[in-house]
Design a protein around this motif. Structure first.
Motif, PDB file in Angstrom:
ATOM      1  N   ARG A 208     -13.964  -5.273  -7.710  1.00  0.00           N
ATOM      2  CA  ARG A 208     -14.422  -4.906  -6.368  1.00  0.00           C
ATOM      3  C   ARG A 208     -13.565  -3.786  -5.781  1.00  0.00           C
ATOM      4  N   LEU A 209     -12.255  -3.827  -6.033  1.00  0.00           N
ATOM      5  CA  LEU A 209     -11.374  -2.759  -5.563  1.00  0.00           C
ATOM      6  C   LEU A 209     -11.760  -1.422  -6.196  1.00  0.00           C
ATOM      7  N   THR A 210     -12.073  -1.442  -7.467  1.00  0.00           N
ATOM      8  CA  THR A 210     -12.523  -0.227  -8.149  1.00  0.00           C
ATOM      9  C   THR A 210     -13.839   0.261  -7.563  1.00  0.00           C
ATOM     10  N   ASP A 211     -14.754  -0.679  -7.299  1.00  0.00           N
ATOM     11  CA  ASP A 211     -16.064  -0.323  -6.749  1.00  0.00           C
ATOM     12  C   ASP A 211     -15.966   0.372  -5.391  1.00  0.00           C
ATOM     13  N   ILE A 212     -14.966   0.006  -4.586  1.00  0.00           N
ATOM     14  CA  ILE A 212     -14.847   0.626  -3.252  1.00  0.00           C
ATOM     15  C   ILE A 212     -13.924   1.848  -3.257  1.00  0.00           C
TER      16      ILE A 212
ATOM     17  N   GLY B 199      -6.751   2.102  -8.802  1.00  0.00           N
ATOM     18  CA  GLY B 199      -5.409   1.680  -9.196  1.00  0.00           C
ATOM     19  C   GLY B 199      -5.011   0.336  -8.615  1.00  0.00           C
ATOM     20  N   GLY B 200      -5.939  -0.364  -7.957  1.00  0.00           N
ATOM     21  CA  GLY B 200      -5.601  -1.629  -7.315  1.00  0.00           C
ATOM     22  C   GLY B 200      -5.328  -2.725  -8.323  1.00  0.00           C
ATOM     23  N   THR B 201      -4.240  -3.454  -8.107  1.00  0.00           N
ATOM     24  CA  THR B 201      -3.912  -4.575  -8.980  1.00  0.00           C
ATOM     25  C   THR B 201      -3.810  -5.849  -8.158  1.00  0.00           C
ATOM     26  N   VAL B 202      -4.169  -6.966  -8.803  1.00  0.00           N
ATOM     27  CA  VAL B 202      -4.126  -8.269  -8.146  1.00  0.00           C
ATOM     28  C   VAL B 202      -3.292  -9.206  -9.020  1.00  0.00           C
ATOM     29  N   ARG B 203      -2.340  -9.884  -8.401  1.00  0.00           N
ATOM     30  CA  ARG B 203      -1.491 -10.842  -9.112  1.00  0.00           C
ATOM     31  C   ARG B 203      -1.515 -12.174  -8.381  1.00  0.00           C
ATOM     32  N   VAL B 204      -1.344 -13.249  -9.141  1.00  0.00           N
ATOM     33  CA  VAL B 204      -1.265 -14.599  -8.570  1.00  0.00           C
ATOM     34  C   VAL B 204      -0.045 -15.277  -9.173  1.00  0.00           C
ATOM     35  N   SER B 205       0.761 -15.931  -8.340  1.00  0.00           N
ATOM     36  CA  SER B 205       1.921 -16.655  -8.851  1.00  0.00           C
ATOM     37  C   SER B 205       2.038 -17.987  -8.134  1.00  0.00           C
TER      38      SER B 205
ATOM     39  N   TRP C 164       0.822  -1.203   0.000  1.00  0.00           N
ATOM     40  CA  TRP C 164       0.000   0.000   0.000  1.00  0.00           C
ATOM     41  C   TRP C 164       0.857   1.255   0.000  1.00  0.00           C
ATOM     42  N   SER C 165       0.476   2.202  -0.838  1.00  0.00           N
ATOM     43  CA  SER C 165       1.023   3.557  -0.808  1.00  0.00           C
ATOM     44  C   SER C 165      -0.169   4.481  -1.027  1.00  0.00           C
ATOM     45  N   PRO C 166      -0.001   5.783  -0.804  1.00  0.00           N
ATOM     46  CA  PRO C 166      -1.146   6.682  -0.987  1.00  0.00           C
ATOM     47  C   PRO C 166      -1.748   6.647  -2.389  1.00  0.00           C
ATOM     48  N   SER C 167      -0.985   6.200  -3.377  1.00  0.00           N
ATOM     49  CA  SER C 167      -1.490   6.233  -4.752  1.00  0.00           C
ATOM     50  C   SER C 167      -1.877   4.881  -5.323  1.00  0.00           C
ATOM     51  N   ARG C 168      -1.572   3.783  -4.624  1.00  0.00           N
ATOM     52  CA  ARG C 168      -1.873   2.477  -5.228  1.00  0.00           C
ATOM     53  C   ARG C 168      -1.966   1.378  -4.170  1.00  0.00           C
ATOM     54  N   LEU C 169      -2.600   0.284  -4.575  1.00  0.00           N
ATOM     55  CA  LEU C 169      -2.683  -0.919  -3.750  1.00  0.00           C
ATOM     56  C   LEU C 169      -2.365  -2.108  -4.641  1.00  0.00           C
TER      57      LEU C 169
ATOM     58  N   SER D  61      -5.160 -22.057  -9.802  1.00  0.00           N
ATOM     59  CA  SER D  61      -6.132 -21.819 -10.887  1.00  0.00           C
ATOM     60  C   SER D  61      -7.397 -21.128 -10.376  1.00  0.00           C
ATOM     61  N   ALA D  62      -7.875 -21.508  -9.185  1.00  0.00           N
ATOM     62  CA  ALA D  62      -9.073 -20.869  -8.636  1.00  0.00           C
ATOM     63  C   ALA D  62      -8.834 -19.382  -8.381  1.00  0.00           C
ATOM     64  N   LEU D  63      -7.657 -19.057  -7.867  1.00  0.00           N
ATOM     65  CA  LEU D  63      -7.342 -17.651  -7.598  1.00  0.00           C
ATOM     66  C   LEU D  63      -7.172 -16.860  -8.888  1.00  0.00           C
ATOM     67  N   ARG D  64      -6.562 -17.469  -9.903  1.00  0.00           N
ATOM     68  CA  ARG D  64      -6.396 -16.783 -11.201  1.00  0.00           C
ATOM     69  C   ARG D  64      -7.755 -16.406 -11.773  1.00  0.00           C
ATOM     70  N   LYS D  65      -8.726 -17.301 -11.640  1.00  0.00           N
ATOM     71  CA  LYS D  65     -10.072 -17.005 -12.163  1.00  0.00           C
ATOM     72  C   LYS D  65     -10.739 -15.865 -11.401  1.00  0.00           C
ATOM     73  N   ALA D  66     -10.393 -15.694 -10.127  1.00  0.00           N
ATOM     74  CA  ALA D  66     -11.039 -14.678  -9.297  1.00  0.00           C
ATOM     75  C   ALA D  66     -10.425 -13.285  -9.443  1.00  0.00           C
ATOM     76  N   VAL D  67      -9.287 -13.163 -10.140  1.00  0.00           N
ATOM     77  CA  VAL D  67      -8.578 -11.884 -10.225  1.00  0.00           C
ATOM     78  C   VAL D  67      -9.439 -10.763 -10.817  1.00  0.00           C
ATOM     79  N   PRO D  68     -10.088 -10.945 -11.990  1.00  0.00           N
ATOM     80  CA  PRO D  68     -10.870  -9.827 -12.548  1.00  0.00           C
ATOM     81  C   PRO D  68     -11.982  -9.343 -11.613  1.00  0.00           C
ATOM     82  N   ARG D  69     -12.632 -10.273 -10.939  1.00  0.00           N
ATOM     83  CA  ARG D  69     -13.713  -9.889 -10.034  1.00  0.00           C
ATOM     84  C   ARG D  69     -13.172  -9.106  -8.830  1.00  0.00           C
ATOM     85  N   LEU D  70     -12.022  -9.532  -8.293  1.00  0.00           N
ATOM     86  CA  LEU D  70     -11.431  -8.831  -7.159  1.00  0.00           C
ATOM     87  C   LEU D  70     -10.971  -7.434  -7.565  1.00  0.00           C
ATOM     88  N   GLU D  71     -10.358  -7.311  -8.743  1.00  0.00           N
ATOM     89  CA  GLU D  71      -9.944  -5.989  -9.216  1.00  0.00           C
ATOM     90  C   GLU D  71     -11.152  -5.074  -9.404  1.00  0.00           C
TER      91      GLU D  71
END
Length: 191
Positions: free
Chosen positions: A156-160, A164-170, A127-132, A144-154
């Motif tokens: 939700r971050l926009t909705d709240i 600028g929130g980004t979600v990555r899975v590795s 977290w920084s003042p400009s991004r998460l 694989s389950a988390l990869r599928k959930a990335v667009p929905r989580l991103e």
């Protein structure tokens, strides 16, 4: 004054808790119980009639003491360890780390989550003042389950209000993240 320093030491941290424990063992109680989690747990150890609950409380106390000692050894600039209850017999371990960057203060929060019986999940929030930035370091079953959930989580971050929130899975922890996690030491606390 020397007396003020002595009083401060005796009324905080491990010194204070040792006195609380002694008072409880002698049945005197303490007027300040319940002010923090450890004092509350100390007050509950002898009260609960169910043995399994007493054992869980004792395990939680041991975990707290280990984290306190690690934090004392690590010094003020090192990651701050914490843990959160998760279900009846499990805890989530976490660390909070602060960075002074040229663009301001940033924080990295890390959780080790017992996501599946055979796998742990490392979740980091930068977290920084400009991004998460959220990063899931997953094992093969959760990946694989988390990869599928990335667009929905991103979304939700926009909705709240965090556009600028980004979600990555590795699979596993990437090198860049390993360098930011330097100094983070997890303690084994669940099976």
């Amino acid at each position: 004054t020397g007396e003020a320093v002595r009083a401060a030491l005796l009324n905080c941290g491990l010194f204070y808790e040792a006195r609380v424990r002694e008072a409880l063992q002698k049945g005197r109680g303490s007027g300040s119980l319940g002010e923090d989690l450890k004092c509350f747990l100390l007050s509950q150890t002898g009260k609960h009639p169910v043995a399994s609950v007493r054992e869980t409380i004792s395990a939680a106390l041991k975990q707290l003491e280990v984290q306190q000692l690690l934090n004392l050894q690590a010094g003020p600039e090192s990651p701050l360890a914490f843990w959160l209850p998760f279900g009846e017999e499990t805890v989530i371990e976490g660390f909070l780390k602060r960075f002074q960057r040229h663009r301001g203060t940033e924080f990295l929060v890390t959780f080790r989550v017992p996501f599946l019986p055979a796998e742990e999940l490392l979740v980091t929030l930068g977290w920084s003042p400009s991004r998460l930035k959220i990063h899931f370091s997953a094992g093969p079953m959760a990946y694989s389950a988390l990869r599928k959930a990335v667009p929905r989580l991103e979304q939700r971050l926009t909705d709240i209000g965090l556009p600028g929130g980004t979600v990555r899975v590795s699979r596993g922890v990437p090198k860049r993240l390993r360098s930011e996690l330097e100094g983070v030491r997890f303690v084994e606390s669940y099976g």
